[in-house]
Design a protein around this motif. Structure first.
Motif, PDB file in Angstrom:
ATOM      1  N   UNK A 138       0.781  -1.231   0.000  1.00 25.02           N
ATOM      2  CA  UNK A 138       0.000   0.000   0.000  1.00 25.02           C
ATOM      3  C   UNK A 138       0.813   1.282   0.000  1.00 25.02           C
ATOM      4  N   UNK A 139       2.135   1.168  -0.021  1.00 22.43           N
ATOM      5  CA  UNK A 139       3.010   2.339   0.029  1.00 22.43           C
ATOM      6  C   UNK A 139       3.678   2.555  -1.331  1.00 22.43           C
ATOM      7  N   UNK A 140       3.857   3.831  -1.707  1.00 21.88           N
ATOM      8  CA  UNK A 140       4.583   4.149  -2.933  1.00 21.88           C
ATOM      9  C   UNK A 140       6.041   3.720  -2.794  1.00 21.88           C
ATOM     10  N   UNK A 141       6.655   3.375  -3.898  1.00 21.75           N
ATOM     11  CA  UNK A 141       8.068   3.000  -3.889  1.00 21.75           C
ATOM     12  C   UNK A 141       8.865   4.309  -3.903  1.00 21.75           C
ATOM     13  N   UNK A 142       9.589   4.631  -2.836  1.00 17.13           N
ATOM     14  CA  UNK A 142      10.160   5.966  -2.660  1.00 17.13           C
ATOM     15  C   UNK A 142      11.298   6.336  -3.609  1.00 17.13           C
TER      16      UNK A 142
END
Length: 168
Positions: A138-142
């Motif tokens: 659920x997190x963007x790839x930074x």
């Protein structure tokens, strides 16, 4: 290392003319799923393998399943590690958000680029998918410079490899 990355991104660029017309073949439910070529002298790093979806199967889910299953051809290998699982996906206004397990976030460099574009090239052949956004848990790839990916982004990757003033 720089030459290897350039060679692989140039190989990605060769996919672009074929990506637009390599989608559906004779049957309504035949699509191309992109895998890493192991063939020596292959003009492209990612090459398509035809896969058929059942008429009642959702095309997004079916293509993601086929991508994670890996190739059937001996000269192809999966770009996405087998430890990566699909958590879910959502299509909203032409943007398809695909959420993979946390293992996807551990990819970096050319491995991440190849995995991203295998997903993007596979899914953007669907009429309703204009761009793909890939997340992990659920997190963007930074460490990406942008999150909305299209088949045309392969050109931008290639152009960035030889910035003016860089040494070869």
């Amino acid at each position: 290392m720089k030459h290897r990355i350039l060679a692989l991104t140039l190989a990605l660029l060769t996919l672009l003319p074929a990506a637009g017309c390599a989608g559906k073949q004779e049957g309504e439910n035949v699509y191309q799923v992109y895998f890493l070529s192991q063939e020596t002298g292959s003009p492209s790093a990612l090459v398509p393998e035809a896969r058929t979806l059942a008429p009642e199967e959702d095309p997004v889910q079916g293509l993601l399943d086929r991508l994670l299953e890996g190739p059937s051809g001996e000269d192809l290998t999966a770009v996405i590690p087998s430890s990566v699982t699909l958590r879910g996906w959502e299509l909203n206004g032409g943007l398809l958000t695909v959420d993979f397990s946390s293992r996807y976030a551990s990819l970096s460099g050319i491995d991440l680029t190849l995995a991203d574009y295998s997903v993007v090239l596979t899914l953007t052949q669907l009429e309703e998918v204009e761009a793909v956004m890939i997340t992990a848990e659920g997190e963007l790839i930074p460490y990406r410079d942008h999150q909305r990916l299209t088949a045309g982004d392969a050109q931008a990757v290639t152009l960035q490899e030889n910035e003016p003033g860089e040494e070869e």
